[in-house]
Design a protein around this motif. Sequence first.
Motif, mmCIF file in Angstrom:
data_model
loop_
_atom_site.group_PDB
_atom_site.id
_atom_site.type_symbol
_atom_site.label_atom_id
_atom_site.label_comp_id
_atom_site.label_asym_id
_atom_site.label_seq_id
_atom_site.Cartn_x
_atom_site.Cartn_y
_atom_site.Cartn_z
ATOM 1 N N LEU A 1 0.975 -1.221 -0.012
ATOM 2 C CA LEU A 1 -0.156 -0.159 0.161
ATOM 3 C C LEU A 1 0.881 1.276 0.018
ATOM 4 O O LEU A 1 0.529 2.321 -0.693
ATOM 5 C CB LEU A 1 -1.011 0.053 1.369
ATOM 6 C CG LEU A 1 -2.162 -1.140 1.123
ATOM 7 C CD1 LEU A 1 -2.592 -1.391 2.408
ATOM 8 C CD2 LEU A 1 -3.160 -0.621 0.089
ATOM 9 N N ARG A 2 1.896 1.355 0.880
ATOM 10 C CA ARG A 2 2.776 2.378 0.917
ATOM 11 C C ARG A 2 3.430 2.713 -0.507
ATOM 12 O O ARG A 2 3.533 3.489 -1.041
ATOM 13 C CB ARG A 2 3.784 2.307 2.048
ATOM 14 C CG ARG A 2 3.156 2.538 3.523
ATOM 15 C CD ARG A 2 4.292 2.360 4.438
ATOM 16 N NE ARG A 2 4.719 1.080 4.802
ATOM 17 C CZ ARG A 2 3.917 0.466 5.743
ATOM 18 N NH1 ARG A 2 3.098 0.867 6.335
ATOM 19 N NH2 ARG A 2 4.499 -0.889 5.892
ATOM 20 N N ALA A 3 3.830 1.500 -1.211
ATOM 21 C CA ALA A 3 4.482 1.542 -2.505
ATOM 22 C C ALA A 3 3.482 2.173 -3.543
ATOM 23 O O ALA A 3 3.830 2.912 -4.280
ATOM 24 C CB ALA A 3 5.037 0.351 -2.936
ATOM 25 N N GLY B 1 -5.285 5.197 10.532
ATOM 26 C CA GLY B 1 -5.030 3.499 11.225
ATOM 27 C C GLY B 1 -6.319 2.829 10.849
ATOM 28 O O GLY B 1 -6.562 1.887 11.264
ATOM 29 N N LYS B 2 -7.007 3.448 9.565
ATOM 30 C CA LYS B 2 -7.892 2.614 9.174
ATOM 31 C C LYS B 2 -7.715 1.460 8.132
ATOM 32 O O LYS B 2 -6.559 1.396 7.395
ATOM 33 C CB LYS B 2 -8.905 3.758 8.475
ATOM 34 C CG LYS B 2 -9.761 4.391 9.556
ATOM 35 C CD LYS B 2 -10.807 5.565 8.694
ATOM 36 C CE LYS B 2 -11.394 6.503 9.784
ATOM 37 N NZ LYS B 2 -12.066 7.547 9.200
ATOM 38 N N ILE B 3 -8.685 0.519 7.655
ATOM 39 C CA ILE B 3 -8.413 -0.465 7.054
ATOM 40 C C ILE B 3 -9.053 -0.076 5.437
ATOM 41 O O ILE B 3 -9.920 0.421 5.123
ATOM 42 C CB ILE B 3 -9.153 -1.697 7.420
ATOM 43 C CG1 ILE B 3 -8.477 -2.253 8.770
ATOM 44 C CG2 ILE B 3 -9.006 -2.886 6.430
ATOM 45 C CD1 ILE B 3 -9.497 -3.157 9.551
ATOM 46 N N VAL B 4 -7.732 -0.215 4.571
ATOM 47 C CA VAL B 4 -8.101 0.339 3.154
ATOM 48 C C VAL B 4 -9.249 -0.756 2.613
ATOM 49 O O VAL B 4 -9.171 -1.974 2.735
ATOM 50 C CB VAL B 4 -6.604 0.127 2.452
ATOM 51 C CG1 VAL B 4 -6.828 0.241 0.924
ATOM 52 C CG2 VAL B 4 -5.872 1.341 3.228
ATOM 53 N N PRO B 5 -9.989 -0.267 1.559
ATOM 54 C CA PRO B 5 -10.760 -1.336 1.114
ATOM 55 C C PRO B 5 -10.347 -2.624 0.579
ATOM 56 O O PRO B 5 -9.287 -2.403 -0.311
ATOM 57 C CB PRO B 5 -11.578 -0.310 -0.006
ATOM 58 C CG PRO B 5 -11.402 0.991 0.523
ATOM 59 C CD PRO B 5 -10.109 1.019 1.178
HETATM 60 O O1 LIG Z 1 -4.246 -5.368 4.399
HETATM 61 C C1 LIG Z 1 -3.829 -4.014 4.936
HETATM 62 C C2 LIG Z 1 -2.592 -3.785 5.354
HETATM 63 C C3 LIG Z 1 -2.327 -2.489 5.779
HETATM 64 N N1 LIG Z 1 -3.292 -1.581 5.773
HETATM 65 C C4 LIG Z 1 -3.113 -0.324 6.281
HETATM 66 O O2 LIG Z 1 -1.679 0.226 6.422
HETATM 67 C C5 LIG Z 1 -1.394 0.177 7.634
HETATM 68 C C6 LIG Z 1 -0.036 0.050 7.838
HETATM 69 O O3 LIG Z 1 -0.026 -1.500 7.683
HETATM 70 P P1 LIG Z 1 1.258 -2.277 8.631
HETATM 71 O O4 LIG Z 1 0.928 -3.691 8.660
HETATM 72 O O5 LIG Z 1 1.228 -2.011 10.032
HETATM 73 O O6 LIG Z 1 2.495 -2.127 7.728
HETATM 74 C C7 LIG Z 1 -2.436 -0.083 8.372
HETATM 75 O O7 LIG Z 1 -2.719 0.498 9.868
HETATM 76 C C8 LIG Z 1 -3.670 0.127 7.667
HETATM 77 O O8 LIG Z 1 -4.059 1.350 7.574
HETATM 78 C C9 LIG Z 1 -4.716 -1.807 5.254
HETATM 79 O O9 LIG Z 1 -5.549 -1.039 5.183
HETATM 80 N N2 LIG Z 1 -4.910 -3.252 5.079
#
Ligand SMILES: O=c1ccn([C@@H]2O[C@H](COP(=O)(O)O)[C@@H](O)[C@H]2O)c(=O)[nH]1
Length: 187
Positions: free
Chosen positions: A53-55, A74-78
Motif C-alpha cells: 500500500l505504501r508503494a 489507522g483505518k483499513i483500506v478497502p
Molecule cells: O491489509 C492491509 C494492510 C495494511 N493496511 C493499512 O496500512 C497500515 C500499515 O500496515 P502495516 O501492516 O502496519 O505496515 C495499517 O494501519 C492500515 O491502515 C490496510 O488497510 N490493509
Amino acid sequence: TANIILVVAENMLGDKKVTVVFVLGGPGSGKGTQCSNIVEHFGFTHLSAGDLLRAEIKSGSENGTMIENMIKEGKIVPSEVTIKLLQQAMIKNENDKFLIDGFPRNEENRAAFENVTKISPAFVLFFNCSEEEMERRLLGRNEGRVDDNIETIRKRFKVFVESSLPVIEYYDAKDKVKKVLLHSHND
Ligand SMILES: O=c1ccn([C@@H]2O[C@H](COP(=O)(O)O)[C@@H](O)[C@H]2O)c(=O)[nH]1
Ligand SMILES: Nc1ncnc2c1ncn2[C@@H]1O[C@H](COP(=O)(O)OP(=O)(O)OP(=O)(O)O)[C@@H](O)[C@H]1O
Ligand SMILES: [Mg+2]
C-alpha cells in the motif's frame, strides 16, 4: 459415453499452485522482522500488505491519496485495493510460497480474499505481544512512517482488537493458528 474428469483446483493462481501463510499480530509485534528471518531459512517470498500500500502511494496511483489518508488514521483500506495488489505481486513473482504479512485485517478482507483468489492459507502465524511492548517498539522504529505516532498507534491498537483479532479467532476455530508468544525485555 463421455468421460467426466473432475478437477479440484486448490490454491491455484493462474497456472501455478501456491502456498500462502498469513502472518498476523498487532502493530509492532514483529511481523516484518520475523518474515525476513523466515524468508532466509524457508524459501518464502515476503509480501507485506502495508508495504504494498505504501508503494502504491509512492507510485502516484489514483488511489494514493485515499490510501495515505486511511493509513494516517489507522483505518483499513478497502479489500479490493489490497487484494489486487497482493494478487499482482504473487502473479509476477516466480515463487510459489508466500508469507502474507498484515493481511487479512478484518473479516471482510478475509472473506473477500478467499472468494476472489480461491486461496486459503496453509496456516496462520500469530505474533502475540503486549501493547506496552508494541508501543515502545513503534515509537522507537524511526522509519519515518506517518502512522508511528502515539495518536495513530492508539487507533491502530483499537482496530487490531476490534477487527483483526476476530480473523485470528476464525482461523483458530479451524486449528490453523500457530501462536508465537513474545516477551518484552522487562518480563
Ligand atoms: O491489509 C492491509 C494492510 C495494511 N493496511 C493499512 O496500512 C497500515 C500499515 O500496515 P502495516 O501492516 O502496519 O505496515 C495499517 O494501519 C492500515 O491502515 C490496510 O488497510 N490493509
Ligand atoms: N523481538 C523483538 N525485540 C525487540 N524489538 C523488536 C523485535 N522484533 C521487532 N523489533 C523492532 O520493533 C519494531 C517493529 O517491528 P516490525 O516492523 O517487524 O513490526 P510489525 O509487526 O511489522 O509492525 P507493523 O504492523 O507496524 O508493520 C522494529 O523497530 C523492530 O526492529
Ligand atoms: Mg510491518
